[in-house]
Design a protein around this motif. Structure first.
Motif, PDB file in Angstrom:
ATOM      1  N   GLU A 143       0.819  -1.200   0.000  1.00  0.00           N
ATOM      2  CA  GLU A 143       0.000   0.000   0.000  1.00  0.00           C
ATOM      3  C   GLU A 143       0.856   1.254   0.000  1.00  0.00           C
ATOM      4  N   ARG A 144       1.918   1.232   0.787  1.00  0.00           N
ATOM      5  CA  ARG A 144       2.809   2.392   0.843  1.00  0.00           C
ATOM      6  C   ARG A 144       3.439   2.659  -0.515  1.00  0.00           C
ATOM      7  N   SER A 145       3.880   1.590  -1.162  1.00  0.00           N
ATOM      8  CA  SER A 145       4.506   1.746  -2.469  1.00  0.00           C
ATOM      9  C   SER A 145       3.514   2.305  -3.483  1.00  0.00           C
ATOM     10  N   ARG A 146       2.274   1.810  -3.437  1.00  0.00           N
ATOM     11  CA  ARG A 146       1.258   2.280  -4.375  1.00  0.00           C
ATOM     12  C   ARG A 146       0.929   3.750  -4.144  1.00  0.00           C
ATOM     13  N   MET A 147       0.770   4.135  -2.873  1.00  0.00           N
ATOM     14  CA  MET A 147       0.403   5.508  -2.551  1.00  0.00           C
ATOM     15  C   MET A 147       1.516   6.483  -2.899  1.00  0.00           C
ATOM     16  N   ALA A 148       2.766   6.038  -2.774  1.00  0.00           N
ATOM     17  CA  ALA A 148       3.896   6.922  -3.066  1.00  0.00           C
ATOM     18  C   ALA A 148       3.949   7.321  -4.533  1.00  0.00           C
ATOM     19  N   HIS A 149       3.321   6.532  -5.398  1.00  0.00           N
ATOM     20  CA  HIS A 149       3.349   6.829  -6.833  1.00  0.00           C
ATOM     21  C   HIS A 149       1.968   7.219  -7.351  1.00  0.00           C
ATOM     22  N   ASP A 150       1.038   7.492  -6.457  1.00  0.00           N
ATOM     23  CA  ASP A 150      -0.337   7.779  -6.846  1.00  0.00           C
ATOM     24  C   ASP A 150      -0.754   9.120  -6.260  1.00  0.00           C
ATOM     25  N   PRO A 151      -1.051  10.112  -7.078  1.00  0.00           N
ATOM     26  CA  PRO A 151      -1.440  11.417  -6.537  1.00  0.00           C
ATOM     27  C   PRO A 151      -2.811  11.425  -5.880  1.00  0.00           C
ATOM     28  N   LEU A 152      -3.655  10.439  -6.209  1.00  0.00           N
ATOM     29  CA  LEU A 152      -5.006  10.361  -5.644  1.00  0.00           C
ATOM     30  C   LEU A 152      -5.252   8.938  -5.150  1.00  0.00           C
ATOM     31  N   PRO A 153      -4.591   8.530  -4.080  1.00  0.00           N
ATOM     32  CA  PRO A 153      -4.629   7.125  -3.658  1.00  0.00           C
ATOM     33  C   PRO A 153      -5.981   6.638  -3.174  1.00  0.00           C
ATOM     34  N   SER A 154      -6.888   7.528  -2.757  1.00  0.00           N
ATOM     35  CA  SER A 154      -8.200   7.089  -2.301  1.00  0.00           C
ATOM     36  C   SER A 154      -9.194   6.938  -3.446  1.00  0.00           C
ATOM     37  N   TRP A 155      -8.739   7.234  -4.652  1.00  0.00           N
ATOM     38  CA  TRP A 155      -9.552   7.021  -5.848  1.00  0.00           C
ATOM     39  C   TRP A 155      -9.183   5.683  -6.478  1.00  0.00           C
ATOM     40  N   ASN A 156     -10.176   4.963  -6.965  1.00  0.00           N
ATOM     41  CA  ASN A 156      -9.893   3.779  -7.760  1.00  0.00           C
ATOM     42  C   ASN A 156      -9.344   4.208  -9.114  1.00  0.00           C
ATOM     43  N   ASP A 157      -8.657   3.273  -9.776  1.00  0.00           N
ATOM     44  CA  ASP A 157      -8.205   3.545 -11.143  1.00  0.00           C
ATOM     45  C   ASP A 157      -9.435   3.566 -12.054  1.00  0.00           C
ATOM     46  N   CYS A 158      -9.797   4.754 -12.516  1.00  0.00           N
ATOM     47  CA  CYS A 158     -11.032   4.912 -13.277  1.00  0.00           C
ATOM     48  C   CYS A 158     -10.854   6.053 -14.275  1.00  0.00           C
ATOM     49  N   ALA A 159     -11.850   6.213 -15.147  1.00  0.00           N
ATOM     50  CA  ALA A 159     -11.770   7.244 -16.173  1.00  0.00           C
ATOM     51  C   ALA A 159     -11.728   8.643 -15.565  1.00  0.00           C
ATOM     52  N   ALA A 160     -12.524   8.874 -14.511  1.00  0.00           N
ATOM     53  CA  ALA A 160     -12.561  10.202 -13.886  1.00  0.00           C
ATOM     54  C   ALA A 160     -11.205  10.568 -13.296  1.00  0.00           C
ATOM     55  N   ILE A 165      -5.989  13.685 -13.510  1.00  0.00           N
ATOM     56  CA  ILE A 165      -4.528  13.689 -13.514  1.00  0.00           C
ATOM     57  C   ILE A 165      -3.995  14.207 -14.839  1.00  0.00           C
ATOM     58  N   ASP A 166      -4.612  13.779 -15.937  1.00  0.00           N
ATOM     59  CA  ASP A 166      -4.171  14.240 -17.262  1.00  0.00           C
ATOM     60  C   ASP A 166      -4.388  15.744 -17.416  1.00  0.00           C
ATOM     61  N   PHE A 167      -5.534  16.240 -16.930  1.00  0.00           N
ATOM     62  CA  PHE A 167      -5.835  17.662 -17.033  1.00  0.00           C
ATOM     63  C   PHE A 167      -4.802  18.492 -16.272  1.00  0.00           C
ATOM     64  N   VAL A 168      -4.498  18.088 -15.035  1.00  0.00           N
ATOM     65  CA  VAL A 168      -3.525  18.825 -14.232  1.00  0.00           C
ATOM     66  C   VAL A 168      -2.145  18.773 -14.881  1.00  0.00           C
ATOM     67  N   ALA A 169      -1.779  17.626 -15.420  1.00  0.00           N
ATOM     68  CA  ALA A 169      -0.470  17.511 -16.086  1.00  0.00           C
ATOM     69  C   ALA A 169      -0.391  18.447 -17.291  1.00  0.00           C
ATOM     70  N   ARG A 170      -1.463  18.529 -18.055  1.00  0.00           N
ATOM     71  CA  ARG A 170      -1.452  19.363 -19.270  1.00  0.00           C
ATOM     72  C   ARG A 170      -1.365  20.850 -18.946  1.00  0.00           C
ATOM     73  N   PRO A 463       1.944  13.363 -12.585  1.00  0.00           N
ATOM     74  CA  PRO A 463       3.047  12.663 -13.244  1.00  0.00           C
ATOM     75  C   PRO A 463       3.578  13.484 -14.406  1.00  0.00           C
ATOM     76  N   GLU A 464       4.876  13.457 -14.567  1.00  0.00           N
ATOM     77  CA  GLU A 464       5.467  14.188 -15.677  1.00  0.00           C
ATOM     78  C   GLU A 464       5.172  13.450 -16.980  1.00  0.00           C
ATOM     79  N   ALA A 465       4.874  14.216 -18.015  1.00  0.00           N
ATOM     80  CA  ALA A 465       4.566  13.610 -19.323  1.00  0.00           C
ATOM     81  C   ALA A 465       5.214  14.452 -20.416  1.00  0.00           C
TER      82      ALA A 465
END
Length: 480
Positions: A143-160, A165-170, A463-465
């Motif tokens: 869990e620690r490893s996953r959260m360290a690389h996830d900006p929104l760890p309480s969100w499931n991996d989903c389209a929203a 994340i894509d919007f903020v990166a852009r 994430p950097e893109a």
């Protein structure tokens, strides 16, 4: 790994993650033992209770320094109650037997065993405890490893989540086609139902009712006058007809004469002492963790987040900075008229029993323009009352994102939309696709709803893109 290390790490991981995820309570509100509370309070208390064990030759090797800053060893008899309090579902040991102490139950599983052979039943129990704690430890590490690389760890991996994340990166990618300079990175959030629980009624209702009941003791004829009569008799049908404006009108009347400072103290005391009528927890504990992560994520990426709510502006200001990280000056809400007064040689603003501004529907974007002076590029709401704000944000030039939370999770919170008469979600739900608004499903898209003992929210950057971000500092969540 030594037994002591497994237990120490297992307690931390299990109390924070496994117990919270595996043991949902009534209405799905997760319960867990906060790590700091468990270690700081209970362990120190147990040290005092089992002080005599420290001088015994039957000791474990010292705990890791993060759990035991004084490097004092703790005995198994002191450790056993902590293990049991983690509520991991392991088999219970027999502590009532007069000829056997709790220490014996762990002897076979511990390399630091201090007695002879144990019965097979004791060995089995000890192995169960060790296995469960070791599994919890591994789960916590994952869990620690996953959260360290996830900006929104309480969100499931989903389209929203991917869209956010894509919007903020852009918009933060310097030199990119969608780059938005920090001054224009304005985000607006509704409060009730978007940042915290609004069922069975908005918090404003319970806040005003509490004051009204006190007020009615001094002015008994209020019990015969509407809308006060409906509130005092808990006439929900009539109250719902009055709507949010009715809630605010009652609250405005009952708080008349208070200064800003008096109201702030009253609001803070009420929030600290009043539990939710159904969930039994303070209202400020019923804020949505995924949204607080989102606020933090936006903030560290140069966004300025505002709360735009029909709720009382001063009630929200009483907790917004502490709970959401949104300062008082970034709260826009409904307000009452006030009067300039001098009391005891001190200038004060006294509240009047008259509404100055009720911030709902089309009044939301009007107040955004008035108080912020910039059209938001990011907006989040949960009802038809937020639709004008979402459309105002969505229809401006350049990259924009508007989101709508759908309360469809009856197990972990409440499921409602069209039939919530006070603040329905109907038109916005039907027209979201046409207006380019992203629907967020609480049931499908949120892994966690409330905090429940998890560490404080601390989000990393997007994430950097490609091209470097204009703010390269990265802050990761810490799992203690």
């Amino acid at each position: 790994m030594r037994f002591a290390d497994v237990v120490a790490a297992g307690i931390a991981g299990a109390a924070t993650f496994q117990n919270a995820i595996a043991n949902p309570t009534e209405r799905g509100v997760h319960r867990s033992i906060p790590f700091d509370q468990l270690i700081q309070g209970e362990v120190l208390g147990l040290r005092e209770e089992f002080r005599e064990d420290f001088s015994s030759s039957r000791q474990l090797s010292p705990w890791p320094s993060c759990l035991n800053p004084r490097d004092e060893p703790i005995s198994l008899s002191g450790l056993d109650p902590i293990v049991r309090n983690c509520r991991l579902g392991m088999l219970q040991t027999d502590h009532e037997s007069a000829d056997r102490g709790p220490m014996q139950c762990f002897t076979a599983a511990s390399p630091e065993g201090t007695s002879g052979a144990c019965r097979a039943q004791d060995r089995f129990r000890a192995d169960c405890v060790l296995d469960r704690l070791h599994s919890a430890y591994e789960a916590a590490c994952e869990e620690r490893s996953r959260m360290a690389h996830d900006p929104l760890p309480s969100w499931n991996d989903c389209a929203a989540k991917s869209t956010i994340i894509d919007f903020v990166a852009r918009v933060t990618r310097a030199g990119g086609p969608d780059y938005v300079r920090p001054a224009e990175r304005i985000a607006t959030f509704d409060n009730d139902g978007t940042l915290w629980c609004e069922q069975p009624m908005q918090v404003q209702f319970f806040f005003g009712l509490a004051r009204l009941e006190q007020f009615a003791m001094q002015v008994p004829d209020l019990r015969q006058r509407q809308p006060f009569k409906a509130f005092l008799e808990h006439d929900i049908r009539t109250i719902r007809k009055l709507g949010k404006a009715g809630f605010f009108e009652v609250a405005a009347t009952t708080h008349a004469g208070m200064t800003e400072e008096d109201f702030d103290r009253h609001a803070r005391n009420w929030l600290a002492s009043t539990p939710h009528p159904q969930l039994g927890r303070p209202f400020t504990e019923l804020t949505y963790r995924p949204q607080k992560e989102l606020l933090s994520f936006l903030r560290v990426n140069g966004f300025k987040a505002f709360i735009v709510s029909s709720g009382d502006i001063d009630l929200i200001r009483a907790f917004a900075e502490e709970i959401y990280g949104v300062p008082r000056e970034q709260v826009i809400g409904s307000s009452v008229k006030s009067r300039f007064e001098v009391r005891d040689e001190r200038v004060v603003l006294a509240k009047l029993a008259a509404i100055h501004n009720f911030v709902d529907q089309e009044v939301k974007p009007q107040n955004i323009a008035l108080h912020i002076g910039r059209r938001p590029i990011f907006a989040f709401g949960n009802s038809d009352a937020d639709l004008p704000m979402l459309r105002y944000a969505r229809t401006g030039p350049g990259p924009r994102l508007a989101l709508l939370i759908h309360h469809d999770d009856a197990d972990r919170e409440f499921a409602y939309d069209r039939r919530f008469k006070v603040s329905p979600l109907s038109k916005a739900l039907d027209k979201a696709g046409d207006y380019g608004i992203t629907i967020v499903s609480m049931k499908r898209d949120w892994r966690i709803v409330f905090d429940d003992g998890f560490p404080p929210v601390e989000a990393p950057l997007a994430p950097e893109a490609g091209a470097p971000l204009d703010k390269p500092t990265r802050r990761l969540p810490e799992i203690h």
